[in-house]
Scaffold this active site. Structure first.
Site: not given
Length: 222
Positions: A164, A101, A104
Site C-alpha cells: 500500500c 493506498c 483502494d
C-alpha cells in the site's frame, strides 16, 4: 533473447485475493469496509454480527493483519479504509474517510456499492489529483494525465508497508519518473486502467470460494 520481466500488475489479482499471501480475510473485510464507511469506529462484536462469525474468531482474523488500526477502546478504525488521515481522501455519501493506498480508492466504491469522490496528493510534486467514481466507473480525473503506481513485492504478509505505501497517484507519467527510478520493478497505469484492474480484483474477491469459517476454525483450534 531474454524475455521481459512481467509487469507488477501481472498476477497481482491472484496475490491480493489469496489469504495466504496477504493474511486478509476477504469475507470479513467486505462487511468491515461497509461498517467503517459510516465514519465511526467499529466494535468487534458488531463486525462479528455482520460477518456471521464469533467474536473470538474475528479477533484472531484481525490479529493476522498486523496493520489493522484500533482506537484507544479497542474498536477498529482502519483496514484498507481508515478513519485516520492519509494521503488519499475518500468521500462517500458526504462522509470523509481515507484509504491506505491509491488503488483502494478505485476498488472500494464497487465493494461499497456507492460512488465516491477521491482527492490525493502526488508524493513527488505535491500537486493534487481529483477523481470521481460512480456505478459506471471513473467519471472524471483531474488532471487527465494522472497515473497510479503499482508494485508486486515478494512478501505481502504485512500488506500496508510492502504494497500500500508504494501505490500512489501522480499527476502524470513524468511526475512519476523519480518514483519509477527508485522502484525499478514498479510501473504506472492510467487511472482508467487502474480502475479496471481494481474491478477485476473486486470480481475475483467476491466470486472466489472461501473456506467454511467453522471448519477453518476447527482446523486451527488449540
Amino acid at each position: 533473447m531474454t524475455n521481459p520481466s512481467p509487469s507488477p500488475s501481472a498476477g497481482l489479482i491472484d496475490r491480493l485475493t489469496t489469504p495466504e499471501e496477504t493474511a486478509l480475510d476477504l469475507p470479513l473485510l467486505v462487511p468491515l469496509l461497509r461498517l467503517l464507511a459510516a465514519g465511526e469506529p467499529v466494535d468487534v462484536s458488531a463486525l462479528a454480527g455482520a460477518a456471521g462469525r464469533t467474536v473470538d474468531e474475528v479477533r484472531a482474523r484481525l490479529a493476522a493483519v498486523p496493520d489493522t488500526e484500533y482506537d484507544n477502546h479497542g474498536r477498529i478504525i482502519g483496514q484498507g479504509l481508515t478513519l485516520r488521515p492519509t494521503r488519499h481522501r475518500f468521500t462517500v455519501d458526504g462522509q470523509e474517510l481515507y484509504t491506505w493506498c491509491a488503488l483502494d480508492t478505485l476498488i472500494f466504491p464497487t465493494l461499497l456499492d456507492r460512488g465516491a469522490s477521491i482527492e490525493s496528493v502526488s508524493p513527488a510534486s505535491g500537486h493534487p489529483i481529483r477523481v470521481t467514481v460512480d456505478a459506471s466507473g471513473v467519471t472524471s480525473v483531474e488532471p487527465a494525465t494522472s497515473v497510479v503506481s503499482l508494485v508486486n513485492p515478494d512478501d505481502m504478509t504485512s500488506i500496508r508497508p510492502s504494497f500500500c505505501n508504494q501505490v500512489h497517484f501522480f499527476t502524470s507519467g513524468d511526475d512519476a519518473q523519480t518514483w519509477l527510478a527508485q522502484h525499478p520493478g514498479g510501473e504506472v497505469l492510467s487511472v482508467a486502467d487502474a480502475y479496471q484492474l481494481g474491478a477485476a480484483l473486486t470480481t475475483t474477491m467476491l466470486d472466489r470460494p472461501q473456506p467454511d469459517p467453522a471448519v477453518d476454525s476447527d482446523q486451527h483450534c488449540c
